[in-house]
Enzyme design. Sequence first.
Site, short mmCIF file in Angstrom:
data_model
loop_
_atom_site.label_atom_id
_atom_site.label_comp_id
_atom_site.label_asym_id
_atom_site.label_seq_id
_atom_site.Cartn_x
_atom_site.Cartn_y
_atom_site.Cartn_z
N SER A 125 26.66 11.48 -10.59
CA SER A 125 27.98 11.43 -9.96
C SER A 125 27.94 12.05 -8.57
CB SER A 125 28.95 12.21 -10.84
OG SER A 125 30.14 12.48 -10.15
N TYR A 150 31.51 20.14 -15.82
CA TYR A 150 31.11 18.73 -15.86
C TYR A 150 30.12 18.43 -14.74
CZ TYR A 150 31.23 13.76 -14.80
OH TYR A 150 30.85 12.47 -14.49
N LYS A 154 25.81 17.34 -14.66
CA LYS A 154 25.13 16.25 -13.94
C LYS A 154 24.01 16.83 -13.08
CE LYS A 154 27.61 12.92 -15.53
NZ LYS A 154 27.04 12.03 -16.54
P1 NAD Z 1 33.59 6.89 -20.87
O1 NAD Z 1 34.07 8.12 -21.50
O2 NAD Z 1 34.50 5.72 -20.83
O3 NAD Z 1 32.20 6.42 -21.55
C1 NAD Z 1 31.29 7.34 -22.08
C2 NAD Z 1 30.95 6.86 -23.48
O4 NAD Z 1 30.01 7.77 -24.05
C3 NAD Z 1 32.15 6.83 -24.42
O5 NAD Z 1 32.22 5.56 -25.03
C4 NAD Z 1 31.87 7.93 -25.43
O6 NAD Z 1 32.40 7.60 -26.70
C5 NAD Z 1 30.37 8.00 -25.40
N1 NAD Z 1 29.78 9.30 -25.77
C6 NAD Z 1 30.06 10.52 -25.29
N2 NAD Z 1 29.26 11.44 -25.85
C7 NAD Z 1 28.44 10.77 -26.71
C8 NAD Z 1 27.39 11.16 -27.58
N3 NAD Z 1 27.02 12.43 -27.71
N4 NAD Z 1 26.77 10.20 -28.30
C9 NAD Z 1 27.12 8.89 -28.20
N5 NAD Z 1 28.12 8.48 -27.39
C10 NAD Z 1 28.76 9.41 -26.65
O7 NAD Z 1 33.10 7.26 -19.40
P2 NAD Z 1 32.67 6.32 -18.19
O8 NAD Z 1 33.71 6.43 -17.14
O9 NAD Z 1 32.29 4.98 -18.70
O10 NAD Z 1 31.39 7.11 -17.69
C11 NAD Z 1 30.09 6.78 -18.11
C12 NAD Z 1 29.12 7.78 -17.52
O11 NAD Z 1 29.25 7.76 -16.11
C13 NAD Z 1 29.37 9.22 -17.96
O12 NAD Z 1 28.14 9.87 -18.11
C14 NAD Z 1 30.12 9.79 -16.78
O13 NAD Z 1 29.96 11.17 -16.67
C15 NAD Z 1 29.48 9.06 -15.62
N6 NAD Z 1 30.35 8.99 -14.44
C16 NAD Z 1 31.61 8.49 -14.55
C17 NAD Z 1 32.44 8.46 -13.43
C18 NAD Z 1 33.85 7.95 -13.54
O14 NAD Z 1 34.65 8.23 -12.65
N7 NAD Z 1 34.23 7.18 -14.55
C19 NAD Z 1 31.96 8.92 -12.19
C20 NAD Z 1 30.66 9.41 -12.12
C21 NAD Z 1 29.85 9.44 -13.25
#
Ligand code: NAD
Length: 340
Positions: A125, A150, A154
Amino acid sequence: MKTVLVTGGTGFIGSHTVISLIENDFDVIIADNLINSKKEVINRLHTITGKQIKFYNVDCCDKEALSLVFKENDIDSIIHFAGLKAVGESVSKPLEYYSNNINSMLTVLELMREFNVKKLVFSSSATVYGQSEDVPFTEQSPLGMCTNPYGWTKWMIEQILKDVAHADPSLSIVLLRYFNPVGAHESGLIGEDPQGIPNNLFPYISKVAVGTLECLTVFGDDYDTPDGTCLRDYIHVCDLAEGHVKALNYIDTHKSGVEVFNLGTGKGTSVKEAIAAFEKACGHSINHVFGPRRAGDLPVCYASTDKAREVLGFEAKRDINDMCSSCWNWQQKNPNGLSD
Ligand code: NAD
Ligand code: UDP
């Protein structure tokens, strides 16, 4: 056909990436414990792609359970999305965030070693750039000084991956630093589905637009920016998804080590501009008031996109109007999100 394990594949970014992978002839397996997503996503992905996707309801911290996924499939590469991502919640529940995000990554790495899987893409991120005000952020910008647990997860996982790749030169790892992913698939069948009151701007605006929430509070209009509100680099989730396919293709030709790429558009959009674009998309005004600044917010944050363009051949194609109209389409078709 190469098999990609997508952890967190029923989540917001993961589900959109699964579509891009299938469109690019990858075979996809999803592992997700549904802590922040719904199983219904699998049905929706079937409708969109015509493919029955293999799904494991598994916690990626549970090594024994996750090892079954590795045993039963010939995995070529992994995209690790699984993790908790709510910035505010991470401040009140640091142990849950450190434990889930770091242990899930370590478990995946241990299983990669046991099952001889060499290729990994990790969801990092822009938050790893911390409090610097020197924009645009390039992949060389200083890291750290994160403002919440958080962000530190990362930052720590990036370091872990660099150490692991250094120790084992047969690994090839790409770290993707996302800026602000928004929007939804054009079908309106999948999109961002936050539980409870959203923390992020776009889900909040969408819920005000559809009438679930009454009024958006704009956090500060006294910043040193052209209209006084903060600028962010919003990127359409379908562009972001395509960036993952480019990253996997890159890994195939790239022998070893860790490579880092920003995924953004390189353009900053203010909160006021985002509201105006959404109003245009939904055809009515978005009720909003101006409130105090939110602690920890940077005035301006956007990506340098040069490296992703030059090395990956990645460039975002969709603009803020596409982001708002797809978001509105999804929100209108699913005013209460998904249920199981
Ligand atoms: P999201 O919460 O929609 O998706 C994450 C998924 O991981 C969920 O379906 C959740 O059920 C699953 N999960 C969490 N912990 C788990 C575990 N221990 N075992 C199995 N499944 C697990 O989030 P997103 O927005 O799709 O983000 C995906 C990734 O991208 C994350 O790592 C997030 O930190 C990163 N990210 C997101 C953003 C954003 O703004 N959305 C920005 C930068 C980075
Ligand atoms: N924001 C806002 N009201 C909200 C949520 C967000 O004014 O209810 C602002 C926030 O202050 C920031 C921008 O919208 O300037 C994007 O916030 P978001 O949380 O979506 O992304 P991040 O700040 O984590 O990049």
